[in-house]
Design a protein around this motif. Structure first.
Motif, mmCIF file in Angstrom:
data_model
loop_
_atom_site.group_PDB
_atom_site.id
_atom_site.type_symbol
_atom_site.label_atom_id
_atom_site.label_comp_id
_atom_site.label_asym_id
_atom_site.label_seq_id
_atom_site.Cartn_x
_atom_site.Cartn_y
_atom_site.Cartn_z
ATOM 1 N N ALA B 38 0.802 -1.222 0.000
ATOM 2 C CA ALA B 38 0.000 0.000 0.000
ATOM 3 C C ALA B 38 0.835 1.272 0.000
ATOM 4 C CB ALA B 38 -0.894 0.005 1.245
ATOM 5 N N SER B 39 0.194 2.326 -0.455
ATOM 6 C CA SER B 39 0.684 3.698 -0.343
ATOM 7 C C SER B 39 -0.439 4.602 -0.831
ATOM 8 C CB SER B 39 1.925 3.921 -1.214
ATOM 9 O OG SER B 39 2.159 5.317 -1.343
ATOM 10 N N PRO B 40 -0.583 5.775 -0.223
ATOM 11 C CA PRO B 40 -1.616 6.685 -0.728
ATOM 12 C C PRO B 40 -1.157 7.424 -1.987
ATOM 13 C CG PRO B 40 -0.479 7.693 1.114
ATOM 14 C CD PRO B 40 0.126 6.334 0.931
ATOM 15 N N ARG B 41 0.065 7.138 -2.435
ATOM 16 C CA ARG B 41 0.633 7.880 -3.562
ATOM 17 C C ARG B 41 0.722 7.005 -4.810
ATOM 18 N NH1 ARG B 41 2.603 12.276 -4.489
ATOM 19 N NH2 ARG B 41 4.803 11.698 -4.682
ATOM 20 N N PRO B 150 5.644 14.027 2.014
ATOM 21 C CA PRO B 150 5.047 14.139 3.352
ATOM 22 C C PRO B 150 3.738 13.369 3.504
ATOM 23 C CG PRO B 150 5.756 16.292 2.568
ATOM 24 C CD PRO B 150 5.951 15.350 1.427
ATOM 25 N N VAL B 151 2.981 13.239 2.412
ATOM 26 C CA VAL B 151 1.725 12.478 2.494
ATOM 27 C C VAL B 151 2.013 11.031 2.880
ATOM 28 C CG1 VAL B 151 -0.154 11.517 1.071
ATOM 29 C CG2 VAL B 151 0.423 13.940 0.909
ATOM 30 N N GLN B 185 11.815 9.055 8.665
ATOM 31 C CA GLN B 185 10.407 9.370 8.336
ATOM 32 C C GLN B 185 9.514 8.138 8.403
ATOM 33 O OE1 GLN B 185 13.006 10.494 6.629
ATOM 34 N NE2 GLN B 185 12.838 12.704 6.682
ATOM 35 N N PHE B 186 10.122 6.947 8.412
ATOM 36 C CA PHE B 186 9.334 5.709 8.447
ATOM 37 C C PHE B 186 9.823 4.843 9.610
ATOM 38 C CE2 PHE B 186 8.999 7.167 4.072
ATOM 39 C CZ PHE B 186 7.652 7.011 3.800
ATOM 40 N N ARG B 187 9.758 5.409 10.780
ATOM 41 C CA ARG B 187 10.274 4.715 11.956
ATOM 42 C C ARG B 187 9.262 3.708 12.498
ATOM 43 N NH1 ARG B 187 12.783 9.116 15.922
ATOM 44 N NH2 ARG B 187 11.027 10.276 15.127
ATOM 45 N N SER B 188 9.779 2.642 13.092
ATOM 46 C CA SER B 188 8.898 1.677 13.738
ATOM 47 C C SER B 188 9.629 1.092 14.928
ATOM 48 C CB SER B 188 8.518 0.553 12.781
ATOM 49 O OG SER B 188 7.767 -0.429 13.472
ATOM 50 N N ALA B 189 8.876 0.850 15.995
ATOM 51 C CA ALA B 189 9.485 0.296 17.203
ATOM 52 C C ALA B 189 9.519 -1.233 17.147
ATOM 53 C CB ALA B 189 8.697 0.752 18.432
ATOM 54 N N ARG B 190 8.843 -1.818 16.175
ATOM 55 C CA ARG B 190 8.748 -3.283 16.136
ATOM 56 C C ARG B 190 9.954 -3.908 15.448
ATOM 57 N NH1 ARG B 190 2.626 -5.245 15.335
ATOM 58 N NH2 ARG B 190 3.688 -7.254 15.381
ATOM 59 N N ALA B 191 10.435 -4.985 16.070
ATOM 60 C CA ALA B 191 11.635 -5.653 15.545
ATOM 61 C C ALA B 191 11.394 -6.219 14.144
ATOM 62 C CB ALA B 191 12.051 -6.766 16.505
ATOM 63 N N ALA B 192 10.158 -6.642 13.884
ATOM 64 C CA ALA B 192 9.881 -7.272 12.590
ATOM 65 C C ALA B 192 9.726 -6.247 11.471
ATOM 66 C CB ALA B 192 8.619 -8.121 12.684
ATOM 67 N N ALA B 193 9.669 -4.966 11.848
ATOM 68 C CA ALA B 193 9.366 -3.938 10.839
ATOM 69 C C ALA B 193 10.619 -3.255 10.290
ATOM 70 C CB ALA B 193 8.411 -2.907 11.429
#
Lengths: 255, 268
Positions: B38-41, B150-151, B185-193
């Protein structure tokens, strides 16, 4: 012990979703483990009874015998809540009958909790019902229910007109029932089961069913919003109220 | 998330499923991954990514079903949800989600066109898809085709907030991000991400891959017949690097499940 509670769900106009609201209330009380019985006044075959056969009896509120069946058993019934789904056109006659048997007076004395869910239609005639109803309410808790489930073009009243009617009843509270999409509504109708049974993917018999996951999801989401409204008006606290005076055995004692 | 007593009571109303009482730990069951690309762009490589992933999942006799939710139907969909899939129609929603919620061990890949992005996730939210999927042995993974707009940053953060139980993995396709560092800009706290890196695929190679009737699995396996040797070698090397990224994602997902199933205090 909580005093007996009577909830009337009604409107003078037909097709505004009285039974739908009654069904959401029965599901709400079931989920909160509040023993409830229901009476369906749509004789001879009630719609509410079709969805909640184990909780519902069909009665004719114009008959004294059936009035006795409902109101003489308020204190003795196992259920603490009595819900009456009043069919179209019988709202005012029912309230008149309640006044005549002393029920309204008993509610005023705090012996009974009495709540009215008045389901409003989209027309100005529906607003006129509010004024007519006000004369019979006594100290009842009055909920004006805007039911969007049957139409997307509801309640296009002038706000000032609406407010003037709304203010005519002291302590009236507005409740909004959101729209459920047509297909989900239709499938629950076809299944003829309570909303929570549909969500749990069961038939009326308790056997597993095969309802669409998507439609069950929509019903869950919608019912969550409806119940949020009941939480907002503190419905469980209202019906858990204790009697102000020693409870009487029967309503007639209040006459 | 349930917020009131009534919501908690409603959340407890569930379909009784065979195996629920005897197998409360879903890790014991064969898992069914559902990848949402997915992506809104527009024009950020979603369909290409979905095609790559589907080919990867079909390696070595693996099973995967792809769903095309692009208005033009140019994605590798093979489930009758082709051109112009309009998710505002409840029947189409049923055709899609009633299939996605089946725990059959067959991986699902959804190529979500940017025009369907908002509606798709609105439905996912309304019908409680992620929660129900997690309750079953279904593993929802959002592969977010990242780009420096930014979107996209906002949409990624929004998905993480709305669907905390789904793994949202940013995918940095070098053809799209062009060397820009977007991890912040695409940070995640999950190890799998951990973000996936799709190496640059030269336009000549991409054009050939698009025209060829061979799948990326064929290029991964070796030198398909009828392909100029030079192109085949390049595509073979590129596909191996790319599929390795997917393999590592699979391992990270598995590791996260294992961690979750271990008793507190036990570390991997």
């Amino acid at each position: 012990m909580a005093k007996p509670a009577v909830i009337i769900v009604g409107a003078d106009k037909g097709g505004v979703g009285k039974t739908t609201v009654a069904r959401t209330l029965l599901d709400y009380f079931t989920a909160h483990q509040i023993a409830t019985r229901a009476f369906d006044t749509e004789t001879p075959r009630g719609t509410l009874k079709r969805f909640h056969p184990n909780l519902t009896d069909v009665v004719d509120m114009t008959l004294v015998a059936d009035q006795m069946k409902v109101f003489d058993t308020l204190s003795s019934a196992d259920a603490s809540v009595t819900l009456i789904d009043v069919r179209a056109g019988l709202m005012l006659p029912t309230l008149k009958a309640l006044r005549d048997i002393g029920f309204i007076e008993a509610a005023k004395k705090g012996q009974i909790t009495f709540a009215v869910f008045h389901i409003l239609g989209p027309t100005i005639a529906s607003l006129d019902e509010i004024a007519d109803t006000a004369a019979y309410l006594g100290d009842a808790k009055y909920f004006m229910v805007k039911n969007y489930i049957n139409s997307t073009h509801f309640f296009e009243w002038d706000e000032a007109t609406h407010s003037s009617y709304f203010k005519s009843i002291k302590d009236a509270v507005e409740v909004t029932i959101p729209k459920l999409n047509e297909m989900a509504t239709e499938q629950v109708e076809l299944a003829s089961v309570p909303f929570i049974t549909f969500i749990a993917n069961k038939k009326q018999s308790g056997e597993p069913a095969s309802y669409s996951f998507v439609l069950r999801g929509y019903v869950r989401h919608w019912l969550g919003n409806v119940w949020a409204e009941y939480d907002r008006i503190a419905l469980t606290e209202l019906i858990a109220q204790r009697p102000l005076t020693a409870p009487t055995q029967k309503v007639q004692a209040a006459r | 998330m349930p917020t009131t007593d009534s919501h908690r009571r409603l959340a407890a109303v569930r379909e009784e499923r065979p195996g629920d009482p005897v197998a409360p730990k879903t890790t014991a069951r064969r898992r069914t991954p559902v990848f949402i690309v997915a992506s809104p762009r527009p024009q950020v490589g979603k369909t290409f990514l979905a095609r790559l992933l589907t080919d990867f999942l079909r390696l070595d006799g693996g099973q995967a079903v792809a769903f095309d939710l692009n208005p033009t139907g140019d994605a590798p969909g093979d489930r009758g949800l082709a051109a112009g899939t309009d998710l505002t129609d409840v029947r189409r929603q049923m055709a899609l989600f009633d299939c996605l919620i089946v725990e059959d061990g067959i991986a699902k890949v959804i190529d979500l066109g940017h025009g369907s992005f908002a509606q798709f996730f609105r439905v996912v939210e309304d019908i409680g898809f992620i929660d129900e999927a997690c309750r079953r042995a279904i593993e929802p993974v959002i592969l977010f085709a990242a780009d420096p707009h930014p979107v996209s940053f906002k949409a990624f953060a929004d998905l993480q907030r709305r669907f905390p139980r789904a793994v949202a993995v940013p995918v940095f396709n070098e053809t799209i991000v062009k060397g820009q560092k977007l991890r912040e800009q695409f940070r995640s706290a999950r190890a799998a991400a951990v973000p996936l890196q799709i190496p640059l695929l030269l336009p000549i190679l991409k054009a050939h891959a698009d025209r060829s009737w061979h799948s990326f699995a064929d290029f991964h396996a070796g030198m398909p017949e009828g392909v100029p040797r030079g192109l085949a070698v390049e595509l073979h090397a590129w596909t191996r690097r790319t599929f390795l990224e997917f393999r590592e994602l699979e391992l990270r997902l598995l590791l996260e499940k294992l961690r979750a199933s271990l008793s507190p205090g036990v570390r991997l």
